[in-house]
Design an enzyme around this catalytic site. Structure first.
Site, mmCIF file in Angstrom:
data_model
loop_
_atom_site.group_PDB
_atom_site.id
_atom_site.type_symbol
_atom_site.label_atom_id
_atom_site.label_comp_id
_atom_site.label_asym_id
_atom_site.label_seq_id
_atom_site.Cartn_x
_atom_site.Cartn_y
_atom_site.Cartn_z
ATOM 1 N N ASN A 12 0.870 -1.184 0.000
ATOM 2 C CA ASN A 12 0.000 0.000 0.000
ATOM 3 C C ASN A 12 0.900 1.224 0.000
ATOM 4 O O ASN A 12 1.436 1.603 1.039
ATOM 5 C CB ASN A 12 -0.902 -0.019 1.243
ATOM 6 N N TRP A 13 1.043 1.804 -1.182
ATOM 7 C CA TRP A 13 1.961 2.955 -1.303
ATOM 8 C C TRP A 13 1.393 4.231 -0.687
ATOM 9 O O TRP A 13 2.103 5.234 -0.599
ATOM 10 C CB TRP A 13 2.275 3.210 -2.785
ATOM 11 N N LYS A 14 0.121 4.193 -0.347
ATOM 12 C CA LYS A 14 -0.542 5.401 0.190
ATOM 13 C C LYS A 14 -0.302 6.573 -0.774
ATOM 14 O O LYS A 14 -0.239 6.363 -1.979
ATOM 15 C CB LYS A 14 -0.069 5.707 1.605
ATOM 16 N N HIS A 98 -9.919 1.393 4.126
ATOM 17 C CA HIS A 98 -8.708 1.610 4.930
ATOM 18 C C HIS A 98 -9.011 2.672 5.990
ATOM 19 O O HIS A 98 -9.636 3.696 5.699
ATOM 20 C CB HIS A 98 -7.552 2.060 4.032
ATOM 21 N N GLU A 100 -7.311 4.948 7.294
ATOM 22 C CA GLU A 100 -6.841 6.313 7.027
ATOM 23 C C GLU A 100 -7.868 7.081 6.198
ATOM 24 O O GLU A 100 -7.937 8.302 6.269
ATOM 25 C CB GLU A 100 -5.475 6.273 6.315
ATOM 26 N N GLU A 170 -6.370 -4.967 10.356
ATOM 27 C CA GLU A 170 -5.450 -3.848 10.545
ATOM 28 C C GLU A 170 -5.806 -3.107 11.821
ATOM 29 O O GLU A 170 -6.618 -2.161 11.784
ATOM 30 C CB GLU A 170 -5.601 -2.876 9.369
ATOM 31 N N GLY A 176 1.348 2.272 10.848
ATOM 32 C CA GLY A 176 2.313 3.369 10.783
ATOM 33 C C GLY A 176 2.920 3.763 12.115
ATOM 34 O O GLY A 176 3.546 4.816 12.221
HETATM 35 C C1 PEP Z 1 -1.268 0.134 5.880
HETATM 36 O O1 PEP Z 1 -1.034 1.013 5.057
HETATM 37 O O2 PEP Z 1 -2.358 -0.439 5.871
HETATM 38 C C2 PEP Z 1 -0.244 -0.245 6.845
HETATM 39 C C3 PEP Z 1 -0.394 -1.371 7.470
HETATM 40 O O3 PEP Z 1 0.804 0.612 6.995
HETATM 41 P P1 PEP Z 1 2.168 0.305 7.824
HETATM 42 O O4 PEP Z 1 2.710 -0.990 7.275
HETATM 43 O O5 PEP Z 1 3.028 1.465 7.532
HETATM 44 O O6 PEP Z 1 1.776 0.173 9.254
#
Ligand code: PEP
Length: 260
Positions: A12-14, A98, A100, A170, A176
């Site tokens: 997941n490059w966000k 997600h 975020e 998650e 993060g």
């Molecule tokens: C995510 O983007 O869903 C994620 C798990 O990020 P990270 O690996 O940076 O915690």
């Protein structure tokens, strides 16, 4: 796209990257991660780069997709991107719900459920994110929270829609933060999710993949990949570093190889 891969690792490059950086990263992914026999690698990038993914990954085993879609199929929805548009650029997967996004844009469970179904209807594999906040975990509410997120989809469309879909557990407190769930916490929640679907539709549960996401890194990847009912990972920060992402994918590959 592989049909037989047991594990899946999703980058997941966000909202990171640009044409030049992406090219370097994708070339590194291709060098080391194309043709892993037991692991499906998927890259979820910002929309403008889907054409770049399509041109660089088309002849590889690495799949790609987006980080969100519109819940509507088409029409006067300024700024939205439809499932059909993602398919036009060769996408096979899409992240849905997600935290975020759902936190920042107040997405309801109903909205997320509609996105899940529109993805399925157009042949995209939805990667549905579920998980609890730190306050909810400290109150021992994590299973109730995840159950509610899944129940909305079950109530609207039935448990059978989880066949060939992906759920990513998650915990919001782990995304993060550098603080991943412990293998014991992941084991408990992955069993809960698996059993919740299996009790309603065993065949769908068998065809469902359950990933773990939240601060996965090369040091903890193996211990999370061996968790029972864990079919792989959703990786944020470490997917932007080719070497770290490769190490995580290799941990998944090692585990799925030994499961054979
Ligand atoms: C995510 O983007 O869903 C994620 C798990 O990020 P990270 O690996 O940076 O915690």
């Amino acid at each position: 796209m592989k049909k037989t891969a047991q594990k899946m690792v999703v980058a997941n490059w966000k909202m990171h990257g640009n044409l030049k950086q992406n090219q370097t990263l994708l070339e590194a992914y291709i060098r080391t991660l194309d043709n892993l026999p037991h692991t499906q690698v998927v890259v979820c990038a910002p929309y403008p780069y889907l054409a770049q993914l399509q041109s660089l990954l088309a002849d590889t085993d690495i799949a790609w997709g987006a980080q969100n879609i519109a819940k509507m199929e088409r029409g006067a929805y300024t700024g939205e991107v439809s499932a059909e548009m993602l398919r036009d650029f060769g996408s096979t997967h899409v992240i849905i719900g997600h935290s975020e996004r759902s936190t920042a844009y107040c997405e309801s469970d109903e909205n997320i459920a509609q996105k899940f179904m529109v993805a399925k209807k157009h042949g995209l594999t939805p990667i549905l994110c579920v998980g609890e906040t730190l306050i909810e975990r400290e109150a021992g509410m994590q299973e109730n929270v995840v159950a509610k997120q899944l129940d909305t989809i079950i109530r609207m469309y039935g448990a059978q829609v989880f066949a060939d879909a992906v759920i990513s557990y998650e915990p919001i407190w782990a995304i993060g933060t550098g603080l991943a769930a412990t293998p014991a916490q992941a084991t408990e929640m992955h069993k809960f999710i698996h059993d919740k679907i299996a009790v309603l539709d065993e065949a769908a549960a068998k065809r469902l993949k359950i990933l773990y996401g939240g601060s996965v890194n090369p040091q903890n990847a193996l211990q999370l990949m061996v968790v029972k009912n864990c079919d792989g990972g959703l990786i944020g920060r470490c997917s932007l570093n080719a070497q770290e992402f490769e190490q995580i994918c290799m941990a998944a590959e090692r585990v799925s190889q030994s499961d054979e």
